[in-house]
Design a protein around this motif. Structure first.
Motif, short mmCIF file in Angstrom:
data_model
loop_
_atom_site.label_atom_id
_atom_site.label_comp_id
_atom_site.label_asym_id
_atom_site.label_seq_id
_atom_site.Cartn_x
_atom_site.Cartn_y
_atom_site.Cartn_z
N VAL A 113 -18.17 0.19 14.47
CA VAL A 113 -18.72 -0.43 13.07
C VAL A 113 -20.11 -0.64 13.17
O VAL A 113 -20.66 -0.25 14.33
N GLU A 114 -20.65 -1.25 12.27
CA GLU A 114 -22.04 -1.61 12.06
C GLU A 114 -22.97 -0.33 12.01
O GLU A 114 -22.71 0.69 11.75
N ALA A 115 -24.10 -0.40 11.58
CA ALA A 115 -25.20 0.27 11.13
C ALA A 115 -25.34 1.65 11.95
O ALA A 115 -25.31 2.84 11.63
N TYR A 116 -25.42 1.36 13.33
CA TYR A 116 -25.28 2.56 14.39
C TYR A 116 -24.16 2.85 15.25
O TYR A 116 -24.13 3.50 16.25
N ARG A 117 -22.92 2.27 14.51
CA ARG A 117 -21.81 2.26 15.22
C ARG A 117 -21.69 1.70 16.45
O ARG A 117 -20.93 2.27 17.48
N GLN A 118 -22.49 0.78 17.03
CA GLN A 118 -22.62 0.24 18.05
C GLN A 118 -21.61 -0.93 18.25
O GLN A 118 -21.05 -1.43 19.31
N GLY A 119 -21.30 -1.31 17.16
CA GLY A 119 -19.98 -2.53 17.06
C GLY A 119 -18.73 -2.02 17.33
O GLY A 119 -18.22 -0.84 16.98
N HIS A 120 -17.98 -2.69 17.77
CA HIS A 120 -16.30 -2.39 17.98
C HIS A 120 -15.63 -3.38 17.31
O HIS A 120 -15.62 -4.63 17.84
N ALA A 121 -14.65 -3.18 16.21
CA ALA A 121 -13.94 -4.33 15.74
C ALA A 121 -12.32 -3.60 15.65
O ALA A 121 -12.21 -2.47 15.60
N ARG A 122 -11.46 -4.57 15.75
CA ARG A 122 -10.09 -4.31 15.59
C ARG A 122 -9.51 -5.04 14.63
O ARG A 122 -9.03 -6.02 14.78
N PRO A 123 -9.73 -4.59 13.22
CA PRO A 123 -9.18 -5.19 12.08
C PRO A 123 -7.58 -5.26 12.15
O PRO A 123 -7.04 -4.63 12.84
N GLY A 124 -6.99 -6.26 11.49
CA GLY A 124 -5.60 -6.35 11.41
C GLY A 124 -4.88 -5.37 10.60
O GLY A 124 -3.85 -4.86 11.16
N GLY A 125 -5.81 -4.58 10.06
CA GLY A 125 -5.01 -3.23 9.30
C GLY A 125 -6.26 -2.39 8.99
O GLY A 125 -7.49 -2.86 8.36
N THR A 126 -6.22 -1.26 8.96
CA THR A 126 -7.12 -0.23 8.55
C THR A 126 -6.37 0.88 7.67
O THR A 126 -5.53 1.52 8.06
N LEU A 127 -6.72 0.86 6.49
CA LEU A 127 -6.12 1.85 5.46
C LEU A 127 -7.10 2.96 5.22
O LEU A 127 -8.20 3.16 4.95
N CYS A 180 0.74 -1.31 0.10
CA CYS A 180 0.01 -0.11 0.12
C CYS A 180 0.89 1.09 -0.01
O CYS A 180 0.43 2.20 -0.66
N VAL A 181 1.98 1.42 0.69
CA VAL A 181 2.76 2.49 1.07
C VAL A 181 3.61 2.75 -0.34
O VAL A 181 3.53 3.83 -0.67
N GLN A 182 3.91 1.58 -1.05
CA GLN A 182 4.78 1.78 -2.33
C GLN A 182 3.67 2.43 -3.39
O GLN A 182 4.30 3.07 -4.07
N GLN A 183 2.62 1.95 -3.41
CA GLN A 183 1.59 2.41 -4.36
C GLN A 183 0.62 3.49 -4.29
O GLN A 183 0.24 4.11 -4.99
N ARG A 184 0.56 3.68 -2.90
CA ARG A 184 -0.50 4.91 -2.23
C ARG A 184 0.42 5.53 -1.37
O ARG A 184 -0.09 5.52 0.04
N PRO A 185 1.32 6.25 -1.66
CA PRO A 185 1.95 7.04 -0.46
C PRO A 185 1.17 7.84 0.11
O PRO A 185 1.47 8.40 1.47
N ASP A 186 0.13 8.37 -0.14
CA ASP A 186 -0.80 9.39 0.40
C ASP A 186 -1.57 8.53 1.63
O ASP A 186 -2.49 9.11 2.31
N LEU A 187 -1.53 7.26 1.63
CA LEU A 187 -2.44 6.35 2.62
C LEU A 187 -1.58 5.55 3.48
O LEU A 187 -0.36 5.74 3.36
#
Length: 192
Positions: free
Chosen positions: A74-88, A57-64
């Protein structure tokens, strides 16, 4: 209603308190669909895969930047809580936010499956639903058990309308707004 449906659900604030305590014990908790989920800490191969995706990602999109382990509401009303391995997301997207950030600027979440019994429900069912409801444009699932990369994209009405599967070793083009191409041959080295 069944007895299970009648049980009181945990509040998001209660979850945040429990999750903070669990972090000290090297356990990661998530809260999706009103249910508490236990996520094993990453193994070395998962860490290498996230490092590799970050590098691409950094090599191809250095702006991210691919933020590892970033807590998201997360979820429709943001009541969920997730911890993804990575968030771009664009650089600086989470400045000034707490442990559980708004997902409004997230372009992609990345998950790498574990070899535990809950990975099917958590990574293949709950996470696509939660990220689709949130409107996150791309969900990249690196499924080590099946040897494939799954790209969920184009969220419409709370679900990703496109799902593309590619076996490890294939070229994977991540759709806009990500716009990154992954040559997935290296993933074969980080699976059992």
């Amino acid at each position: 209603m069944t007895a299970i449906e009648d049980r009181p659900r945990m509040l998001a604030e209660e979850f945040e308190h429990i999750a903070a305590a669990a972090e000290r014990e090297a356990v990661r908790l998530e809260f999706l669909g009103g249910k508490l989920l236990v996520k094993p800490v990453s193994d070395g191969d998962q860490g290498e895969i996230i490092r590799w995706v970050t590098e691409q990602c950094v090599q191809q999109r250095p702006d991210l930047w691919l933020y590892p382990g970033r807590g998201l509401k997360v979820e429709a009303y943001r009541q969920g809580h997730a911890r993804p391995g990575g968030t771009l997301a664009p650089d600086g997207s989470f400045a000034g936010q707490g442990e559980w950030a708004d997902a409004g600027q997230v372009l992609m979440t990345v998950e790498v499956t574990s070899y535990d019994s809950d990975t099917d429900k958590r990574d293949r069912q709950d996470k696509p639903r939660a990220y689709g409801e949130t409107g996150i444009p791309v969900y990249l699932l690196i499924d080590r058990s099946l040897g494939e990369v799954v790209v969920y994209s184009d969220p419409e009405d709370g679900v990703h309308s496109h799902i593309d599967r590619h076996y490890f070793g294939k070229r994977v083009e991540l759709p806009q707004p990500v716009g990154v191409t992954l040559e997935t041959e290296p993933l074969k080295d980080w699976t059992r």
